[in-house]
Design a protein around this motif. Structure first.
Motif, PDB file in Angstrom:
ATOM      1  N   TRP A   1     -35.512  42.738   6.636  1.00  0.00           N
ATOM      2  CA  TRP A   1     -34.697  41.920   5.410  1.00  0.00           C
ATOM      3  C   TRP A   1     -34.516  40.065   6.342  1.00  0.00           C
ATOM      4  O   TRP A   1     -33.850  40.227   7.029  1.00  0.00           O
ATOM      5  CB  TRP A   1     -33.412  42.542   4.471  1.00  0.00           C
ATOM      6  N   ALA A   2     -34.756  39.433   5.314  1.00  0.00           N
ATOM      7  CA  ALA A   2     -34.808  37.497   5.555  1.00  0.00           C
ATOM      8  C   ALA A   2     -32.533  37.818   5.274  1.00  0.00           C
ATOM      9  O   ALA A   2     -32.026  37.196   6.188  1.00  0.00           O
ATOM     10  CB  ALA A   2     -35.080  36.864   6.094  1.00  0.00           C
ATOM     11  N   TYR A   3     -32.678  38.695   4.358  1.00  0.00           N
ATOM     12  CA  TYR A   3     -31.004  38.010   3.798  1.00  0.00           C
ATOM     13  C   TYR A   3     -30.712  38.809   2.939  1.00  0.00           C
ATOM     14  O   TYR A   3     -31.673  39.189   2.028  1.00  0.00           O
ATOM     15  CB  TYR A   3     -31.038  36.441   3.079  1.00  0.00           C
ATOM     16  N   LEU A   4     -29.790  39.355   2.702  1.00  0.00           N
ATOM     17  CA  LEU A   4     -29.416  40.561   2.034  1.00  0.00           C
ATOM     18  C   LEU A   4     -27.311  40.390   2.150  1.00  0.00           C
ATOM     19  O   LEU A   4     -27.071  40.629   3.298  1.00  0.00           O
ATOM     20  CB  LEU A   4     -29.335  41.714   2.736  1.00  0.00           C
ATOM     21  N   ASN A   5     -27.028  40.767   0.636  1.00  0.00           N
ATOM     22  CA  ASN A   5     -25.934  40.178   0.181  1.00  0.00           C
ATOM     23  C   ASN A   5     -25.502  41.374  -0.762  1.00  0.00           C
ATOM     24  O   ASN A   5     -25.253  41.335  -1.416  1.00  0.00           O
ATOM     25  CB  ASN A   5     -25.512  38.698  -0.061  1.00  0.00           C
ATOM     26  N   PRO A   6     -24.408  42.406   0.036  1.00  0.00           N
ATOM     27  CA  PRO A   6     -24.668  43.104  -0.795  1.00  0.00           C
ATOM     28  C   PRO A   6     -23.625  43.257  -1.965  1.00  0.00           C
ATOM     29  O   PRO A   6     -23.786  43.685  -3.496  1.00  0.00           O
ATOM     30  CB  PRO A   6     -23.926  44.545   0.017  1.00  0.00           C
ATOM     31  N   ASP A   7     -22.556  42.426  -1.800  1.00  0.00           N
ATOM     32  CA  ASP A   7     -21.752  42.168  -2.987  1.00  0.00           C
ATOM     33  C   ASP A   7     -22.417  41.155  -4.005  1.00  0.00           C
ATOM     34  O   ASP A   7     -21.876  41.429  -5.142  1.00  0.00           O
ATOM     35  CB  ASP A   7     -20.452  41.072  -2.452  1.00  0.00           C
ATOM     36  N   LEU A   8     -22.870  40.749  -3.503  1.00  0.00           N
ATOM     37  CA  LEU A   8     -23.973  39.117  -4.620  1.00  0.00           C
ATOM     38  C   LEU A   8     -24.421  40.711  -5.179  1.00  0.00           C
ATOM     39  O   LEU A   8     -24.897  40.233  -6.460  1.00  0.00           O
ATOM     40  CB  LEU A   8     -24.967  38.947  -4.061  1.00  0.00           C
ATOM     41  N   VAL A   9     -25.279  41.528  -4.646  1.00  0.00           N
ATOM     42  CA  VAL A   9     -26.615  41.587  -5.369  1.00  0.00           C
ATOM     43  C   VAL A   9     -25.723  43.023  -6.167  1.00  0.00           C
ATOM     44  O   VAL A   9     -25.992  43.444  -7.777  1.00  0.00           O
ATOM     45  CB  VAL A   9     -27.007  43.476  -4.808  1.00  0.00           C
ATOM     46  N   LEU A  10     -24.318  43.744  -5.614  1.00  0.00           N
ATOM     47  CA  LEU A  10     -23.576  44.237  -6.339  1.00  0.00           C
ATOM     48  C   LEU A  10     -22.775  43.887  -7.865  1.00  0.00           C
ATOM     49  O   LEU A  10     -22.889  44.300  -8.952  1.00  0.00           O
ATOM     50  CB  LEU A  10     -22.582  45.274  -5.454  1.00  0.00           C
ATOM     51  N   ALA A  11     -22.790  42.442  -7.537  1.00  0.00           N
ATOM     52  CA  ALA A  11     -22.179  41.972  -8.561  1.00  0.00           C
ATOM     53  C   ALA A  11     -23.032  41.300  -9.797  1.00  0.00           C
ATOM     54  O   ALA A  11     -22.445  42.112 -10.826  1.00  0.00           O
ATOM     55  CB  ALA A  11     -21.471  40.547  -8.264  1.00  0.00           C
TER      56      ALA A  11
ATOM     57  N   PHE B   1     -33.086  40.926  -5.357  1.00  0.00           N
ATOM     58  CA  PHE B   1     -32.385  41.930  -4.415  1.00  0.00           C
ATOM     59  C   PHE B   1     -31.969  41.646  -2.865  1.00  0.00           C
ATOM     60  O   PHE B   1     -30.779  40.901  -2.706  1.00  0.00           O
ATOM     61  CB  PHE B   1     -32.860  43.079  -3.902  1.00  0.00           C
ATOM     62  N   GLY B   2     -33.043  40.855  -2.702  1.00  0.00           N
ATOM     63  CA  GLY B   2     -32.307  39.343  -0.700  1.00  0.00           C
ATOM     64  C   GLY B   2     -33.840  39.092  -0.180  1.00  0.00           C
ATOM     65  O   GLY B   2     -34.902  39.281  -1.538  1.00  0.00           O
ATOM     66  N   LYS B   3     -33.289  39.040   0.614  1.00  0.00           N
ATOM     67  CA  LYS B   3     -34.602  38.332   0.990  1.00  0.00           C
ATOM     68  C   LYS B   3     -35.653  38.761   2.162  1.00  0.00           C
ATOM     69  O   LYS B   3     -34.883  39.193   2.642  1.00  0.00           O
ATOM     70  CB  LYS B   3     -34.753  36.571   1.526  1.00  0.00           C
ATOM     71  N   THR B   4     -36.905  39.249   1.998  1.00  0.00           N
ATOM     72  CA  THR B   4     -37.355  39.854   2.525  1.00  0.00           C
ATOM     73  C   THR B   4     -38.620  39.405   4.119  1.00  0.00           C
ATOM     74  O   THR B   4     -39.367  37.787   3.716  1.00  0.00           O
ATOM     75  CB  THR B   4     -38.802  41.083   2.702  1.00  0.00           C
ATOM     76  N   THR B   5     -38.031  39.627   5.250  1.00  0.00           N
ATOM     77  CA  THR B   5     -39.114  38.970   6.598  1.00  0.00           C
ATOM     78  C   THR B   5     -40.374  38.389   5.798  1.00  0.00           C
ATOM     79  O   THR B   5     -41.275  38.894   5.347  1.00  0.00           O
ATOM     80  CB  THR B   5     -39.088  39.252   7.560  1.00  0.00           C
TER      81      THR B   5
END
Lengths: 445, 445
Positions: free
Chosen positions: A44-54, A118-122
């Motif tokens: 993952w290049a960027y992953l924000n669990p709070d954002l995902v769960l919201a 979900f997030g940004k991957t490398t």
């Protein structure tokens, strides 16, 4: 009960529908899987669990009858594709922490259909080099052997899907950046027909080759995506049976292409045998001489396209971009415009002929990669076998199921003519059923 | 002394160099011109005088030896091209006040070279319709007759340059969106070779046709831009003389293309006469039959491309996009993929032949528009004569100098083969000198 993170997107959706799983619980399971594995895989290049769960909770609030076809489908996005709520860094120090509030066309469509971005991957730098390590340090590893590359340039999406960190990933392909990680990570990978899905909002390398790529662990999941992107063939949907179907086996060993390693050679042999054992006809074919300049032309056009695409970054910070991209901009290889046009027009002239060849068969079966994922992270492997279909704009699906040295996965490519994406997926479903069951490699569940 | 707003960019730069003008004073002059004219012309979708002046003062602070080649060059940007410090609305309610912090590739390059990005100019919806009025109300008018259209889709850039509100404008062209306003507003307009300047960060309609367009009131200004974008021909820069040169006159009256109106017919006749009077040979030519399907193919490809490009907006708010774009997405005309590929491949096969034709001449001289700018704002005019060169990827320059009814300007197109942009500009410089002096229409200064 299967842990939710191991479900395919389609399986998770069935549980959302019968209320045995919420998107929030599902997202938490994926996050816990990532948490357990990330120090090894670095996908993952960027992953924000709070954002995902919201966002997951928002999706759970939607009334069942108002849910989109991709409701709750969790998607990892290659970090060259803009997402309005996350940074997009292209693995370049020039774009460190850069976060324009913009969704790529593909992301708008996926969100509108209910997907959970979900997030940004490398990625390798601008998805334009085959050099592994990121400027920030972590190296994305292969989920099946952490001492090996997961391929590139869609490194993180390939790894994350192969490692059950997310069921679906977005990649891109300009030569072999989607199909190669598909094979290395033991998953389905699809490069649809060029320009059948909008590439707006993903970093440009080549207008005429860049294609959005799709990863999943099941054909059902790919089907969900093709339908959301409204890919429709001319021909109606028909049941496909391997029995009685005719395939071409194209191994590509010519002076223009390298020879396949033992793993891929064995997979090709076994793949053809399995199809025949299930009642298909498999004709071994070669490419006519007129296709021979394809590889040279592809690289020639790429060079001219890179010259244009990376000029802005060259002006901004020449010292912060890879020397191969500097070479493109400065035209170090002294390519002429005339040669560039000859290559551009030459590939264009080959495309209807390649379609004609493919249309004689249910699909062309060919190699996806030279062999299993190489050791180390410095190099993401060769795209040589993927290039032809990218240049021809044809849809390709990497089907997993075979193994090479060290029990590492190897996939094979199924190829159809342009805009037969849904047909190709139907073929991949049946062929995948056979290869995954009898090919010799099993995904650890 | 000439008021600064009347200067071309090159003239203003000469004054910056000899310190007889600051960028700030220059910008104030442009702003005062806009202030005086805007209630009539409505060329701007977004203009923030404070931002412009702040940036102008920054540019004035740069030491002379560190100034870029486009130092202080003021540029109006069509509102389908992203600018990180201004909104980009695409003339669509879906994107009202939308302001992702992102510069298009072209804007990065221009800023890195010292340009003063002035503001955003009006466009038709997504640069994809020929319908004038904006959803927000104001109608961009023709600077030479406010009861007429200034053309489109690059409406505001064409108008603003023609009206001395800014010396340089950026447009885009997918059929005739740059060249048509060039003719209607009496200015130079250039559509460079397709993909010779990065189109990244401008709203997508068609990957294979969309091209950044350039407006100015002088060839010197166009040359500044081509150099900043590093357009280099294969052939070395050589002096071009009209005397002894060979031109083709291509009037395009075939069943596929409409007949030119009296203004354009007279301009073509006079243009050829003037070139002959200055010692050039002018051969009247027609397009071979193999080029006949070009127009049909162009529209066919556009339809398929629009189907892909506007799918995201269709999902987000189908009711807020023009019904023609809805028709594309829904494929109301029932185009098959097979027909789309036939058109795509058919155009590709014509391109080297069109180059071959053009290479027999210094340039092809042809019509830019049917006639002068039509009355009213509802329709931005026909792109019929611009389409062929867009489809062929060839560079085109609209050269002003002629007049039609009501003393309205008419320009003619000069066309060369792909990647002879610098050559074409040298031809346009000499031809423009003749047409602007002897063609019969004079820009009011």
């Amino acid at each position: 009960m299967t842990e939710p993170f191991r479900l395919t997107a389609s399986q998770a959706q069935a549980k959302f529908r019968d209320c045995s799983l919420t998107v929030e619980t599902y997202a938490k399971s994926l996050l816990s899987r990532i948490s357990a594995r990330d120090s090894t895989t670095h996908a993952w290049a960027y992953l924000n669990p709070d954002l995902v769960l919201a966002r997951a909770r928002e999706l759970d609030q939607i009334a069942p009858e108002e849910r989109g076809p991709l409701h709750g489908v969790a998607i990892g996005v290659k970090d060259v594709i803009y997402t309005k709520d996350m940074p997009t860094e292209h693995n370049s120090p020039i774009y460190e922490d850069d976060a324009p509030k913009l969704d790529a066309a593909s992301i708008i469509t996926l969100r509108a259909n209910g997907a959970l971005i979900f997030g940004k991957t490398t990625t390798t730098e601008f998805a334009a080099t085959s050099v592994g390590p990121s400027y920030k340090g972590p190296r994305t590893s292969n989920p099946h052997d952490p001492s090996r590359t997961c391929g590139g340039s869609s490194s993180g999406s390939g790894c994350a899907v192969g490692d059950f960190q997310v069921p679906i990933g977005l990649g891109t392909q300009t030569v072999g950046s989607t199909i190669r990680p598909g094979s290395y990570n033991g998953i389905y990978a699809m490069k649809p027909t060029w320009n059948s899905i909008s590439r707006e909002g993903q970093k440009l390398y080549s207008l005429i080759f860049d294609t959005l790529g799709l990863y999943s662990r099941s054909v059902d999941d790919l089907k969900l995506l093709l339908d959301a992107f409204q890919l429709v063939d001319d021909e109606p949907e028909e049941v496909f049976n391997v029995k009685g179907a005719k395939f071409a086996l194209l191994t590509l060993p010519t002076p223009e292409w390298p020879e396949a390693g033992p793993g891929t050679a064995a997979a090709l042999k076994k793949g053809a045998e399995l199809l025949r054992a299930h009642g298909a006809q498999v004709d071994e074919i070669t490419l006519d001489d007129e296709f021979r300049p394809m590889y040279k032309y592809h690289l020639q056009v790429l060079s001219g396209d890179g010259r244009v695409a990376f000029l802005p970054e060259y002006y901004v910070a020449k010292d912060k971009i890879h020397h191969l991209l500097v070479n493109h901009v400065e035209n170090r290889d002294k390519h002429t415009r005339k040669d560039q046009l000859k290559a551009f027009d030459g590939l264009a002239a080959m495309r209807p002929k390649a379609d004609e060849l493919a249309d004689r068969y249910a699909a062309i079966l060919g190699p996806s990669v030279l062999d299993v994922a190489p050791k180390g992270y410095d190099n993401t492997g060769s795209a040589a076998f993927c290039g032809p279909w990218t240049a021809m704009h044809m849809p390709v699906v990497n089907v997993p199921g075979f193994k090479g040295e060290n029990n590492m996965p190897i996939g094979l490519s199924l190829v159809a003519s342009r805009y037969r994406d849904q047909h190709l997926l139907r073929v991949a479903r049946e062929v995948g059923r056979i290869f995954e069951t009898e090919g010799g490699w099993q995904r650890q569940v």
